[in-house]
Write a protein that holds these residues in place. Structure first.
Motif, mmCIF file in Angstrom:
data_model
loop_
_atom_site.group_PDB
_atom_site.id
_atom_site.type_symbol
_atom_site.label_atom_id
_atom_site.label_comp_id
_atom_site.label_asym_id
_atom_site.label_seq_id
_atom_site.Cartn_x
_atom_site.Cartn_y
_atom_site.Cartn_z
ATOM 1 N N UNK A 50 11.471 42.658 -1.405
ATOM 2 C CA UNK A 50 10.426 41.839 -1.760
ATOM 3 C C UNK A 50 10.651 40.646 -2.236
ATOM 4 N N UNK A 51 12.122 40.182 -2.746
ATOM 5 C CA UNK A 51 12.429 39.042 -2.784
ATOM 6 C C UNK A 51 12.761 37.859 -1.831
ATOM 7 N N UNK A 52 13.210 38.607 -0.747
ATOM 8 C CA UNK A 52 13.275 37.910 0.398
ATOM 9 C C UNK A 52 12.061 37.564 1.058
ATOM 10 N N UNK A 53 11.299 38.547 0.934
ATOM 11 C CA UNK A 53 9.836 38.127 1.616
ATOM 12 C C UNK A 53 9.107 37.063 0.850
ATOM 13 N N UNK A 54 9.392 36.978 -0.295
ATOM 14 C CA UNK A 54 8.561 35.942 -1.125
ATOM 15 C C UNK A 54 9.265 34.653 -1.074
ATOM 16 N N UNK A 55 10.783 34.323 -1.062
ATOM 17 C CA UNK A 55 11.224 33.416 -0.545
ATOM 18 C C UNK A 55 10.884 32.657 0.738
ATOM 19 N N UNK A 56 10.615 33.584 1.888
ATOM 20 C CA UNK A 56 10.079 33.471 3.055
ATOM 21 C C UNK A 56 8.839 32.709 2.699
#
Length: 539
Positions: A504-510
């Motif tokens: 989830x955090x990776x997607x948010x950073x993207x």
């Protein structure tokens, strides 16, 4: 469902996405028959889509990446023909940039808060004590104040958290006598002695291999200097306290150790280097003799009361002569193993541990007589010439002669499965399961002189424990909990939750990066920052 309208030129298409009457932020690009699109909802969740345009179909179907990072599929069905209308994206309200939460350590798999010790009672476990009591079935182990308080049946938990360990195995934490994880540097290779340097100065508490080793049941390692020189740097014994500072990882009141090395590495056989003494095995022996003679003379000058120049290197070597600092020596062939034992006896001290020691089976009787231990691989060889005579029975043969034997890794990946490496000694050499298990717990604790604190399950010892879901020597065994001094630093269920949070955090950073790009911010190409995994000959 959503309404998607695509307008503009083929080379520069525009997309408008609506959910009912609500217009959503979207971006679309087209290149080489491929459509790439992102849509951000009112909740700031970003969906990313990729699809190939098929000339035989009016519809689009492809890959969808959800806001939590999971992969899915999407289909866009054509409703009407082209339109000349266009829509412009309005300026949104300015937002305060989001700051991602701090983790301990501040990397992937970091915890949102530091781990805390707790009292706990393991109920009905199969307990591998590592002591004379052997393996105890259906037994309780009570942990209080970071130590093993009681071992028995039907123990009173009091205020302790009860953990149902029925059908599971509880062991002492695995100890790796020879490791290079959590180091920012390994070899100070410019000279033939680097006794003045300390591995405690280069501990990296954010090394992901700390977490990975915890997942393999490892609680303690000896971070060794490399094998570039006959006399290497001073060691650091570490507790794998994921989320703590470098200072907090260092084993309290740790015994003093130093790395020595023999063989191809120290004479630089494989490095094409010809400008440093020694270049031969006879030169390696002379290095030791010269340095220990200098250390004797240095101490004699100190004892005389005459003025002298303080020498950090000589101070360390004097500690060896006095039996205050212990040697872990990288070694392979029997001739050099014998050589260093004879040099030590000449100067009236004892070598503590020969590590690697793949020809230890040839001189096991002499090792036992000298009083040196062996820390070896289970079945790793054929990677250079001086390991040609290695056999998988090495550990069992040394143990049969009275040598204290441990199985080590010297490798960040192998250290994650030292339980399996220990199991190989049952096949090769007929070790009992309990004796095999001691090779990664109690025996390395003895070699590191910390067996009074860790390495077995005994009342009064520190609670460095691992709860396994199966027989610990099995390839199917997983560490469900890894505990150091009563604090859980790895939990298999928490790990699953962390994996979802990371997606989830990776997607948010993207999404945040895409927003920056849409806003006209300066872009840069992604660059991977991958930490090198070290071993003995890393420079």
């Amino acid at each position: 469902t959503y309404d998607l309208s695509i307008t503009g030129e083929v080379s520069k298409p525009k997309a408008e996405v609506k959910q009912d009457t609500l217009k959503l932020t979207s971006k679309l690009s087209y290149d080489g028959d491929w459509v790439t699109m992102s849509v951000t909802t009112s909740d700031r969740d970003t969906y990313r889509m990729t699809a190939r345009v098929n000339a035989d179909s009016d519809n689009l179907s492809g890959k969808l990446i959800l806001p939590n990072g999971d992969n899915s599929q999407f289909t866009a069905m054509r409703k009407e023909g082209p339109s000349n209308s266009s829509s412009e994206k309005g300026d949104g309200d300015s937002e305060v940039p989001k700051v991602m939460p701090l983790k301990f350590p501040n990397v992937g798999y970091g915890y949102t808060e530091k781990r805390k010790a707790e009292d706990m009672l393991f109920r009905n476990a199969t307990v591998w004590t590592g002591e004379d009591e052997g393996v105890l079935e259906n037994t309780d182990v009570l942990v209080r104040n970071g130590k093993i308080s009681k071992i028995g049946k039907n123990l009173n938990a009091g205020s302790a958290t009860v953990i149902d360990a029925s059908g599971k195995h509880l062991t002492a934490g695995i100890i790796d006598e020879h490791s290079h994880i959590a180091g920012l540097a390994i070899n100070e290779a410019g000279q033939n002695s680097s006794a003045e340097v300390k591995m405690t100065d280069v501990v990296d508490p954010s090394d992901m291999d700390l977490y990975r080793n915890l997942a393999g049941g490892v609680t303690t390692v000896q971070l060794l200097h490399g094998s570039a020189n006959p006399i290497g740097g001073r060691s650091a014994i570490l507790r794998l306290k994921w989320g703590e500072s470098a200072d907090q990882l260092i084993f309290e009141n740790m015994p003093k150790f130093i790395k020595f090395a023999l063989g191809e590495n120290v004479k630089q056989s494989n490095w094409s280097s010809f400008n440093r003494f020694p270049q031969t095995r006879m030169g390696v022996e002379q290095v030791f003799v010269n340095y220990f003679q200098r250390a004797k003379e240095y101490q004699a000058m100190k004892d005389s009361g005459k003025p002298y120049r303080y020498d950090e290197e000589m101070e360390v070597l004097v500690e060896i002569l006095r039996g205050e600092r212990f040697i872990s020596c990288h070694s392979y062939v029997q001739s050099e193993i014998n050589m260093l034992m004879k040099v030590a006896e000449k100067f009236n001290f004892r070598v503590n541990t020969f590590t690697h020691i793949l020809e230890g089976y040839k001189v096991a009787d002499k090792m036992a007589e000298h009083g040196v231990g062996g820390s070896t691989f289970s079945d790793w060889w054929a990677y250079k010439y001086e390991v040609n005579d290695a056999i998988p029975y090495n550990a069992a043969i040394m143990a049969s002669q009275g040598v204290t034997v441990a199985i080590n890794s010297d490798d960040a990946e192998m250290s994650r499965r030292l339980n399996q490496e220990a199991g190989k000694t049952v096949k090769y050499g007929g070790m009992t399961e309990e004796e095999a298990w001691k090779m990664v717990t109690l025996n390395p604790a003895k070699l590191l002189h910390i067996d009074d604190r860790v390495g077995s399950i005994k009342e009064g010892k520190e609670a460095d424990l691992v709860l396994w879901n199966a027989h610990p020597l099995s390839v199917y065994a997983k560490a469900e909990k890894t505990i150091i001094q009563g604090t859980t630093y790895f939990d298999l269920q928490e790990d699953k939750a962390l994996r979802e949070a990371i997606k989830k955090e990776r997607s948010e950073l993207v999404r945040m990066m895409l927003d920056e790009k849409d806003g006209g911010s300066k872009m840069q190409r992604p660059a991977q920052r991958k930490k090198e995994r070290f071993n003995c000959d890393s420079l």
